[in-house]
Design a protein around this motif. Structure first.
Motif, PDB file in Angstrom:
ATOM      1  N   ALA A  66       0.797  -1.102   0.055  1.00  0.00           N
ATOM      2  CA  ALA A  66      -0.056  -0.046   0.174  1.00  0.00           C
ATOM      3  C   ALA A  66       0.894   1.186   0.113  1.00  0.00           C
ATOM      4  N   ALA A  67       2.118   1.168   0.871  1.00  0.00           N
ATOM      5  CA  ALA A  67       2.705   2.349   0.781  1.00  0.00           C
ATOM      6  C   ALA A  67       3.525   2.818  -0.669  1.00  0.00           C
ATOM      7  N   ILE A  68       3.921   1.786  -0.964  1.00  0.00           N
ATOM      8  CA  ILE A  68       4.565   1.741  -2.454  1.00  0.00           C
ATOM      9  C   ILE A  68       3.738   2.283  -3.627  1.00  0.00           C
ATOM     10  N   GLU A  69       2.429   1.678  -3.407  1.00  0.00           N
ATOM     11  CA  GLU A  69       1.293   2.041  -4.269  1.00  0.00           C
ATOM     12  C   GLU A  69       1.063   3.502  -4.487  1.00  0.00           C
ATOM     13  N   ARG A  70       1.037   3.983  -3.074  1.00  0.00           N
ATOM     14  CA  ARG A  70       0.799   5.349  -3.026  1.00  0.00           C
ATOM     15  C   ARG A  70       2.130   6.404  -3.398  1.00  0.00           C
ATOM     16  N   PHE A  71       3.215   6.054  -2.830  1.00  0.00           N
ATOM     17  CA  PHE A  71       4.441   6.366  -2.862  1.00  0.00           C
ATOM     18  C   PHE A  71       5.670   5.461  -3.620  1.00  0.00           C
ATOM     19  N   PRO A  72       5.721   5.609  -4.801  1.00  0.00           N
ATOM     20  CA  PRO A  72       6.507   4.716  -5.572  1.00  0.00           C
ATOM     21  C   PRO A  72       8.018   4.721  -5.125  1.00  0.00           C
ATOM     22  N   GLU A  73       8.311   5.893  -4.853  1.00  0.00           N
ATOM     23  CA  GLU A  73       9.773   6.161  -4.418  1.00  0.00           C
ATOM     24  C   GLU A  73      10.166   5.432  -3.227  1.00  0.00           C
ATOM     25  N   LEU A  74       9.205   4.827  -2.371  1.00  0.00           N
ATOM     26  CA  LEU A  74       9.499   3.944  -1.286  1.00  0.00           C
ATOM     27  C   LEU A  74       9.933   2.566  -1.651  1.00  0.00           C
ATOM     28  N   ALA A  75      10.019   2.172  -2.783  1.00  0.00           N
ATOM     29  CA  ALA A  75      10.332   0.944  -3.212  1.00  0.00           C
ATOM     30  C   ALA A  75      11.804   0.572  -2.811  1.00  0.00           C
ATOM     31  N   GLY A  76      11.907  -0.414  -2.179  1.00  0.00           N
ATOM     32  CA  GLY A  76      13.302  -0.538  -1.892  1.00  0.00           C
ATOM     33  C   GLY A  76      13.854  -0.371  -0.363  1.00  0.00           C
ATOM     34  N   VAL A  77      12.779   0.461   0.207  1.00  0.00           N
ATOM     35  CA  VAL A  77      13.058   1.065   1.420  1.00  0.00           C
ATOM     36  C   VAL A  77      13.037  -0.060   2.563  1.00  0.00           C
ATOM     37  N   ALA A  78      13.772   0.049   3.545  1.00  0.00           N
ATOM     38  CA  ALA A  78      13.663  -1.177   4.472  1.00  0.00           C
ATOM     39  C   ALA A  78      12.668  -0.777   5.572  1.00  0.00           C
ATOM     40  N   TRP A  79      11.688  -1.863   5.948  1.00  0.00           N
ATOM     41  CA  TRP A  79      10.723  -1.283   6.997  1.00  0.00           C
ATOM     42  C   TRP A  79      11.091  -2.119   8.028  1.00  0.00           C
TER      43      TRP A  79
END
Length: 253
Positions: free
Chosen positions: A145-158
């Motif tokens: 859901a986060a990446i769908e809304r903010f693609p820039e978060l792809a690859g960020v560690a949660w």
């Protein structure tokens, strides 16, 4: 909503505790109450295996009431609220995805909500699958859901995550009950407990100080058991799935 703000719930709870201590209250942590029994002149509570007598009791356990007062636990359903968070993000990335730093909540029926915390972490939350733990499926769902809304978060560690129970009433409105002489409760905040819990906490304080029920700032109602109570959790899961489908098809909330 540019006028909106965000509150750190744990810091807020600690602030309320400090205020209570300053007023002379005693706070006893790790004091599990396993039973409550109305008796003449008050209530007898079983606390860590010991018996404690109180003149007034406020049951402020919401979705965690369970067997402590079964009639209350049978008047709502519990759903999971889960959140995950990154480590502090680089300033440039934060400015690309949420330059204003405002908290975001959606207009869907089953919403996701997100914000940048004061240290720069991206936090997103929504409905989970397990009431008390953050399960892998919910974590994956929130990341997607986060990446769908903010693609820039792809690859960020949660790196952070948590989950809890939320008490939901059938009409999405909280309840205020007098359960017995000297026993009061308010619950059913439906995910808005930080604000509503504070507001009804003030009402409960007035109630235990002897304010007439008709003068309280919130209506006192009798406890009402949910229809078809044994199937409530299955019904809640089906309802969430149904509303997710409606949201995906673009139907209004």
């Amino acid at each position: 909503e540019r006028r909106a703000g965000a509150v750190h719930p744990l810091a807020y709870a600690r602030g309320l505790a400090d205020a209570a201590l300053a007023c002379g209250a005693a706070i006893h942590e790790h004091s599990h109450v396993s039973a409550m029994t109305p008796v003449a002149g008050g209530v007898e509570l079983t606390v860590n295996g010991h018996q404690v007598r109180a003149k007034q009791v406020i049951l402020a356990t919401d979705a965690y009431t369970d067997r402590l007062w079964p009639a209350v636990a049978q008047s709502y359903v519990t759903v999971s609220s889960a959140q995950i968070a990154t480590d502090p993000l680089p300033v440039a990335l934060r400015e690309r995805i949420m330059a204003r730093g405002a908290g975001v909540s959606e207009t869907r029926k089953i919403t996701y909500y997100c914000r940048i915390d004061p240290d720069g972490r991206f936090v997103i939350g929504g409905r989970g699958h397990s009431a008390d733990t953050l399960d892998p499926a919910t974590r994956a769902q929130l990341i997607a859901a986060a990446i769908e809304r903010f693609p820039e978060l792809a690859g960020v560690a949660w790196v952070h995550g948590w989950a809890c129970r939320v008490g939901m009433t059938i009409d999405d409105l909280p309840r205020l009950h007098r359960l017995a002489d000297g026993v009061w409760t308010a619950f059913g905040y439906c995910g808005r407990g930080v604000a509503m819990g504070t507001a009804l906490g003030r009402v409960l304080a007035q109630a235990v100080q002897g304010c007439d029920e008709a003068q309280l700032e919130f209506p006192v109602t009798p406890v009402s058991r949910l229809p078809l109570y044994p199937a409530r959790q299955l019904g809640a899961a089906l309802a969430i799935s149904w509303y997710r489908l409606r949201d995906s098809l673009g139907y209004p909330a």
